[in-house]
Design a protein around this motif. Sequence first.
Motif, short mmCIF file in Angstrom:
data_model
loop_
_atom_site.label_atom_id
_atom_site.label_comp_id
_atom_site.label_asym_id
_atom_site.label_seq_id
_atom_site.Cartn_x
_atom_site.Cartn_y
_atom_site.Cartn_z
N PHE A 1 0.80 -1.08 0.07
CA PHE A 1 0.01 -0.19 0.10
C PHE A 1 0.67 1.32 0.14
N VAL A 2 2.12 1.50 0.62
CA VAL A 2 2.82 2.33 0.89
C VAL A 2 3.45 2.50 -0.54
N ALA B 1 7.12 1.67 -8.61
CA ALA B 1 6.73 1.51 -7.31
C ALA B 1 5.14 1.03 -7.50
N ILE B 2 4.31 1.64 -8.31
CA ILE B 2 2.83 1.37 -8.42
C ILE B 2 2.82 -0.17 -8.93
N VAL B 3 3.56 -0.55 -9.89
CA VAL B 3 3.60 -1.93 -10.56
C VAL B 3 4.18 -2.96 -9.34
N ILE C 1 2.63 -6.90 -4.98
CA ILE C 1 2.90 -7.16 -3.54
C ILE C 1 1.59 -7.32 -2.67
N VAL C 2 0.67 -6.44 -3.13
CA VAL C 2 -0.75 -6.47 -2.53
C VAL C 2 -1.58 -7.73 -3.00
N THR D 1 -6.24 0.83 -1.38
CA THR D 1 -6.23 1.52 -2.67
C THR D 1 -6.82 2.75 -2.85
N SER D 2 -7.97 3.04 -2.03
CA SER D 2 -8.53 4.32 -2.19
C SER D 2 -8.11 5.41 -1.16
#
Length: 331
Positions: free
Chosen positions: A10-11, A198-200, A205-206, A233-234
């Motif tokens: 999430f981070v 980082a997003i990918v 990971i999430v 994610t929100s």
Amino acid sequence: MNYILLVVGFVLLVKGADYFVEGASSIAESLKIPSLIIGLTIVAFGTSAPEAAVSITAAISGQNGMAMGNVIGSNIFNLLMVVGVSAMIKPLIVEKSVRIKEFPFLILISLLTFVIIGDQFFGGTSVNQLSRGDGLVLLMFFAVFMYSLIMSALSSRNQALEAQKANPNEKITVEIDAPVETMPISKAIIFSIGGIIAIVLGGQIVVNAATGIAKSFGVSDQLIGLTIVAIGTSLPELVTSIIAATKGESDIALGNVIGSNMFNILFVLGASAAISPIAIDPKLFVDCLFMIGVTVLGYVFTVARKDINRVEGAILTALYVGYTAYLIMSI
């Protein structure tokens, strides 16, 4: 370990989206792309990037229940918690364009989603699913939506420029969803690439961590998607809207939610289904109907008083608490 990885994921998602928006906005600014276009496209994409990363990664990994649950859960969280908490901080004044254009369009595409996933009920195949064809239809609507946004932005910008020419001594500015600070192009490129990585990575990971948690508790991927993953994610929408509400920027607080929900349905679901058809658990129909119901409720609040006051915000927040309790009891 899965819980630790979930937090780390999430981070990465939230910070990655921040860095991507900052870097991409600076690049666009350096290329003389209008600020309003930057706000309507790059900034809007950035706040919904976590949902996109998680759902698309889940679709690629075959965790389709999580992909669908994440979108529906995020939209419900946005409409009830993000709008509700923001309104409790300060009543949200609703612009006319939101009441007559954006909110009705969100209701329309929410209904469209329910129709296309209910193949058994609406004369389609014998299996309820979001097919690749359905995904392409949603992506087509997304392209039309983005075209409409950009044309509207350019029209507003041209009107502002004409008004400035007519009144040269009057300073006319056009607001966007977030301030754009220009940084050196090399640094902006590094921020953009690093943000995407980082997003990918965060999305992967999430999905893996959430799947592990679901298996350990014996619950479905879609339930994890509706709750933990949806809330995580929100976070960008929640933080953005709360900050906007405290500053009295009602249009940003509400517009951020409506834009994000449209993006989630049209792009995130569309891209996920285009990659891999999503089989729909019949239980998700209840959640989808609830999403449509709270969307209509939010619209009724905006039309009735042209704002969402603190009492209505408290009602929305209480509904989310009740919905979460229902999900927990259904395990």
